[in-house]
Design a protein around this motif. Structure first.
Motif, mmCIF file in Angstrom:
data_model
loop_
_atom_site.group_PDB
_atom_site.id
_atom_site.type_symbol
_atom_site.label_atom_id
_atom_site.label_comp_id
_atom_site.label_asym_id
_atom_site.label_seq_id
_atom_site.Cartn_x
_atom_site.Cartn_y
_atom_site.Cartn_z
ATOM 1 N N UNK A 158 -58.118 46.343 -14.487
ATOM 2 C CA UNK A 158 -57.118 46.290 -13.421
ATOM 3 C C UNK A 158 -57.822 46.570 -12.092
ATOM 4 N N UNK A 159 -57.707 45.629 -11.165
ATOM 5 C CA UNK A 159 -58.349 45.769 -9.859
ATOM 6 C C UNK A 159 -57.502 46.613 -8.918
ATOM 7 N N UNK A 160 -56.254 46.246 -8.772
ATOM 8 C CA UNK A 160 -55.350 46.975 -7.875
ATOM 9 C C UNK A 160 -53.919 46.598 -8.179
ATOM 10 N N UNK A 161 -53.004 47.339 -7.557
ATOM 11 C CA UNK A 161 -51.571 47.104 -7.757
ATOM 12 C C UNK A 161 -50.930 46.927 -6.389
ATOM 13 N N UNK A 162 -50.222 45.829 -6.202
ATOM 14 C CA UNK A 162 -49.537 45.565 -4.943
ATOM 15 C C UNK A 162 -48.076 45.960 -5.110
ATOM 16 N N UNK A 163 -47.703 47.082 -4.509
ATOM 17 C CA UNK A 163 -46.322 47.585 -4.644
ATOM 18 C C UNK A 163 -45.341 46.830 -3.766
ATOM 19 N N UNK A 164 -45.852 45.956 -2.886
ATOM 20 C CA UNK A 164 -44.981 45.090 -2.090
ATOM 21 C C UNK A 164 -45.462 43.655 -2.272
ATOM 22 N N UNK A 165 -45.349 43.164 -3.495
ATOM 23 C CA UNK A 165 -45.791 41.807 -3.803
ATOM 24 C C UNK A 165 -45.145 40.821 -2.839
ATOM 25 N N UNK A 166 -45.937 39.906 -2.322
ATOM 26 C CA UNK A 166 -45.454 38.967 -1.311
ATOM 27 C C UNK A 166 -44.380 38.037 -1.879
ATOM 28 N N UNK A 167 -43.363 37.792 -1.057
ATOM 29 C CA UNK A 167 -42.317 36.835 -1.405
ATOM 30 C C UNK A 167 -42.537 35.503 -0.697
ATOM 31 N N UNK A 168 -43.744 35.301 -0.176
ATOM 32 C CA UNK A 168 -44.079 34.004 0.394
ATOM 33 C C UNK A 168 -43.989 32.912 -0.655
ATOM 34 N N UNK A 169 -43.564 31.735 -0.249
ATOM 35 C CA UNK A 169 -43.296 30.663 -1.216
ATOM 36 C C UNK A 169 -44.545 30.213 -1.958
ATOM 37 N N UNK A 170 -45.724 30.403 -1.371
ATOM 38 C CA UNK A 170 -46.961 29.978 -2.036
ATOM 39 C C UNK A 170 -47.632 31.116 -2.796
ATOM 40 N N UNK A 171 -47.019 32.306 -2.800
ATOM 41 C CA UNK A 171 -47.623 33.460 -3.449
ATOM 42 C C UNK A 171 -47.509 33.406 -4.962
ATOM 43 N N UNK A 172 -48.383 34.150 -5.622
ATOM 44 C CA UNK A 172 -48.419 34.137 -7.088
ATOM 45 C C UNK A 172 -47.179 34.773 -7.699
ATOM 46 N N UNK A 173 -46.575 35.766 -7.016
ATOM 47 C CA UNK A 173 -45.384 36.429 -7.570
ATOM 48 C C UNK A 173 -44.219 35.450 -7.660
ATOM 49 N N UNK A 174 -43.967 34.732 -6.572
ATOM 50 C CA UNK A 174 -42.872 33.757 -6.548
ATOM 51 C C UNK A 174 -43.156 32.611 -7.520
ATOM 52 N N UNK A 175 -44.416 32.201 -7.576
ATOM 53 C CA UNK A 175 -44.800 31.106 -8.477
ATOM 54 C C UNK A 175 -44.542 31.486 -9.928
ATOM 55 N N UNK A 176 -44.925 32.701 -10.312
ATOM 56 C CA UNK A 176 -44.699 33.157 -11.687
ATOM 57 C C UNK A 176 -43.208 33.274 -11.983
ATOM 58 N N UNK A 177 -42.434 33.739 -10.998
ATOM 59 C CA UNK A 177 -40.982 33.861 -11.196
ATOM 60 C C UNK A 177 -40.349 32.490 -11.439
ATOM 61 N N UNK A 178 -40.832 31.485 -10.730
ATOM 62 C CA UNK A 178 -40.316 30.126 -10.936
ATOM 63 C C UNK A 178 -40.606 29.640 -12.354
ATOM 64 N N UNK A 179 -41.802 29.909 -12.845
ATOM 65 C CA UNK A 179 -42.138 29.515 -14.216
ATOM 66 C C UNK A 179 -41.257 30.274 -15.211
ATOM 67 N N UNK A 180 -40.883 31.512 -14.851
ATOM 68 C CA UNK A 180 -40.015 32.310 -15.718
ATOM 69 C C UNK A 180 -38.570 31.835 -15.695
ATOM 70 N N UNK A 181 -38.236 30.920 -14.778
ATOM 71 C CA UNK A 181 -36.885 30.378 -14.730
ATOM 72 C C UNK A 181 -36.067 30.795 -13.533
ATOM 73 N N UNK A 182 -36.668 31.535 -12.604
ATOM 74 C CA UNK A 182 -35.949 31.967 -11.409
ATOM 75 C C UNK A 182 -36.208 31.005 -10.249
ATOM 76 N N UNK A 183 -35.153 30.446 -9.685
ATOM 77 C CA UNK A 183 -35.363 29.813 -8.390
ATOM 78 C C UNK A 183 -35.408 30.924 -7.341
#
Length: 720
Positions: free
Chosen positions: A282-307
């Motif tokens: 584990x490198x680090x933990x981002x407690x305020x993961x970006x909600x930018x449309x190109x960010x990995x958090x939003x991208x993973x959520x889309x794959x999980x079924x969340x628009x």
């Protein structure tokens, strides 16, 4: 629910610029996207700048639980402005204020943002993380460092300052740069050759893990993602990552353990690298993961079924569950966009996106002096309003007036209107005392901004929103703008009465009181002029007695006020002149009388005349003139029905609505009591003094959507 989105826009909004200045912030378009998602979820949303004015802005917008309203929440998107542990600044403030919010608390953010402390915690709980060193300057002993190594600031995010070094010289240069540029220690950690992954978490006691994202390094195990890469040339993301199920499960388990270890809440993103032997670090933990449309958090959520809408609302939901109830329903990943967008969401979205235009129009109106005797100013304001209404399909019937400015009557159908909107163009403030428009983060100031011009802006904004929703053409709306309200409609009374007879419902656009009131009744008004004149004075004592008797008369008149009868008598514009070298004494006073029914108006009229008639003073003569100017606007069953409609709409929109009896009279007082009517649909504010008249900035949007929804509801009622 009321939801305040707080982010950092104005980085100069501090008392002093002191310490490290933040480089991380959200794009305003992302913030608007979050606001649209929350509005789609049925919430009343405000975007607030997280600067030194944030507390005052929250006080104006967030409901107070002690008043029996639903508690609101903050959707925290504020990275902080300056100083250490900047992620903690807003959460700590919200903890103090007692306002719940989305995301981790101050302690969790402090631990996660400090990469060194994060690693210490991970090692303490046997969670594998790369070996590391910490340096305060480039002169330190660095002989233990193993190369290649990664150098980065110990308390920054989004890879700011990140550099891979291959030898001691490069290391010292990198450490020197970080200490100088970022004013903090440099974290040096063992570089892990291999693959890079992200795990997004959403929830609390057992957070949901999104499918693992792999950052495509192009087959180069020595590659990294810099801050510049993330901003301008983001690497391709692979989701779900191509890893064995057992290995993926292990990554998720470690991520959840790290999330829990640091005491994080609601959501986070964990960054991971694996080496050639598939060891997980584990490198680090981002407690305020970006909600930018190109960010990995939003991208993973889309794959999980969340628009995007579903993701943002789920984030709010899990925070609400944490605060309020473990049994509160939480929305899943099924997209909310599969159902038709509610009208309130469409209207609110339009109004919010056009808020700047509404405020610009309001500023233009406020800066026009429309004193009742300034005919050119009144007509200039009328021309401005006419221009906007013409674009909305309203035709003008101009009623010329030479003394006070032209009365304007609009109609959007050519037939008699179902609903008449009522306001006025004139003000009581002369040109020399006019206060121009000014704004603060939460209030807008200026002459007549609350009394009338704010209501005009609300009206135009609401009508524009209804046209956007393609509903305006289905409505039969009239608009009457008078020009002698200051003169208590001495000239336009007959116009008001004849216009009211043609409409089925009349809605006044006067400003609302600070508690978000709607006016269901108003007092009537009478004005009297009381005068005293000393005649045939023989001595200076006669002058003194004349003044004393006039003061006594005025005191007796004000004592005619009766709480039991709801009658109020007050003095206005008292003038007294006297002299003893040339014996004379003159006195004059204006009496303002308020009453709630015509029976007591007649009684108080008799009492005033009788009190003046029986006033006795040697060599003095007293007289009084005046009468009722406006009848009272009484509370009727029809007004109560309108108020209950408004209260129901406000409850759905999470807007305050209270019933008010207003002691001041207005144009709407000339309406027949049997005609459905209500007043106070203008913005929330106050006019304590001429130079302090203001409205609450956010109430422009609230009252515009309220008016738009009310017009739509009344139109639907007519057709059912």
């Amino acid at each position: 629910m009321k939801v305040a989105i707080i982010y950092n826009k104005d980085l100069t909004g501090v008392i002093n610029e002191f310490g490290l200045q933040n480089k991380e912030r959200y794009n305003v378009n992302t913030v608007k996207k979050v606001a649209e998602a929350l509005e789609h979820g049925g919430h009343n949303v405000r975007i607030i700048d997280g600067n030194m004015h944030v507390i005052e802005s929250l006080q104006e917008f967030m409901p107070k639980v002690i008043e029996g309203e639903r508690i609101g929440m903050v959707f925290n998107m504020a990275y902080g402005i300056q100083g250490e542990s900047r992620y903690t600044h807003l959460p700590a403030m919200l903890e103090m204020l007692g306002i719940p919010y989305v995301g981790s608390g101050p302690a969790g953010h402090a631990l996660a943002l400090d990469k060194v402390i994060t690693k210490v915690f991970l090692q303490r709980y046997n969670i594998q993380t790369p070996q590391f060193w910490v340096f305060s300057d480039d002169k330190s002993d660095m002989s233990d460092v193993q190369y290649p190594a990664v150098v980065k600031p110990k308390m920054e995010a989004v890879s700011y300052g990140l550099k891979v070094v291959q030898n001691a010289d490069e290391l010292r240069a990198a450490v020197k740069h970080i200490v100088s540029e970022f004013q903090q220690q440099a974290l040096v950690e063992q570089f892990i050759y291999g693959r890079e992954f992200c795990v997004g978490l959403l929830g609390n006691s057992d957070p949901e893990a999104f499918p693992i994202v792999e950052i495509d390094l192009g087959g180069d195990p020595g590659a990294v993602q810099t801050a510049s890469d993330k901003l301008y040339n983001p690497r391709r993301k692979i989701c779900p990552a191509q890893v064995p199920l057992e290995r993926a499960a292990y990554m998720v388990a470690l991520s959840k353990q790290a999330f829990t270890t640091l005491g994080l809440k609601d959501f986070a993103r964990i960054d991971i690298r694996t080496d050639k032997d598939d060891n997980v670090y584990i490198l680090e933990i981002n407690s305020m993961a970006s909600l930018g449309l190109t960010g990995s958090y939003v991208y993973a959520a889309q794959v999980a079924g969340y628009d995007y809408t579903a993701l943002v609302n789920k984030m709010l939901d899990v925070a609400a569950v944490r605060y309020f109830s473990e049994t509160l329903h939480v929305r899943g990943a099924s997209p909310l966009t599969t159902v038709k967008t509610p009208l309130s969401v469409r209207l609110r979205g339009f109004l919010r996106s056009n808020a700047d235009k509404t405020e610009k129009l309001l500023a233009h109106m406020v800066n026009i002096n429309s004193y009742v005797r300034n005919v050119d100013g009144v007509n200039t304001l009328g021309t401005l309003v006419q221009k906007w209404l013409k674009q909305l399909g309203f035709e003008l019937q101009l009623i010329p007036q030479v003394e006070i400015g032209n009365v304007l009557l609009f109609n959007n159908t050519g037939s008699e209107p179902d609903i008449m909107l009522l306001s006025h163009l004139d003000s009581s403030t002369p040109f020399t005392k006019h206060i121009h428009y000014r704004e603060t983060p939460h209030k807008l100031y200026g002459t007549a901004i609350w009394n009338s011009k704010g209501g005009l802006a609300v009206m135009i904004a609401a009508l524009r929103a209804l046209r956007f929703a393609r509903l305006l053409r289905k409505m039969k709306i009239g608009i009457l703008l008078t020009t002698d309200t200051t003169l208590q409609n001495r000239i336009t009374q007959s116009i008001l009465e004849s216009t009211f007879k043609k409409a089925k419902i009349v809605i006044g656009l006067s400003g609302a009181s600070p508690d978000g009131s709607v006016i269901t009744s108003r007092s009537g008004a009478a004005v009297y002029n009381c005068q005293m004149n000393l005649e045939n004075a023989q001595s200076a004592e006669d002058v003194a007695q004349a003044n004393a008797h006039f003061n006594s008369l005025l005191a007796a008149l004000t004592k005619l006020s009766s709480r039991a009868d709801n009658v109020l008598v007050t003095l206005r514009d008292v003038t007294m002149k006297s002299g003893v070298s040339t014996l004379y004494a003159h006195g004059e006073a204006s009496l303002s009388v308020r009453f709630n029914d015509t029976y007591h108006a007649e009684i108080i009229d008799e009492k005033i005349r009788h009190t003046v008639k029986k006033a006795k003073c040697p060599h003095c003569r007293f007289q009084v003139s005046g009468s009722m100017r406006r009848p009272p606007m009484t509370r009727t069953q029809e007004a109560e029905h309108l108020y209950m409609l408004i209260k129901d709409i406000c409850q759905k929109l999470d807007i305050r609505a209270n019933e008010e009896h207003r002691w001041s009279s207005s144009d709407i007082c000339f309406i027949e009591s049997t005609k459905p009517h209500i007043d106070g649909l203008g913005p929330v504010g106050q006019a304590p003094h001429d130079d302090e008249e203001f409205i609450l900035r956010h109430s422009l949007l609230d009252r515009a959507i309220l008016l738009a929804m009310l017009l739509n509801t009344l139109t639907q009622e007519k057709h059912t």
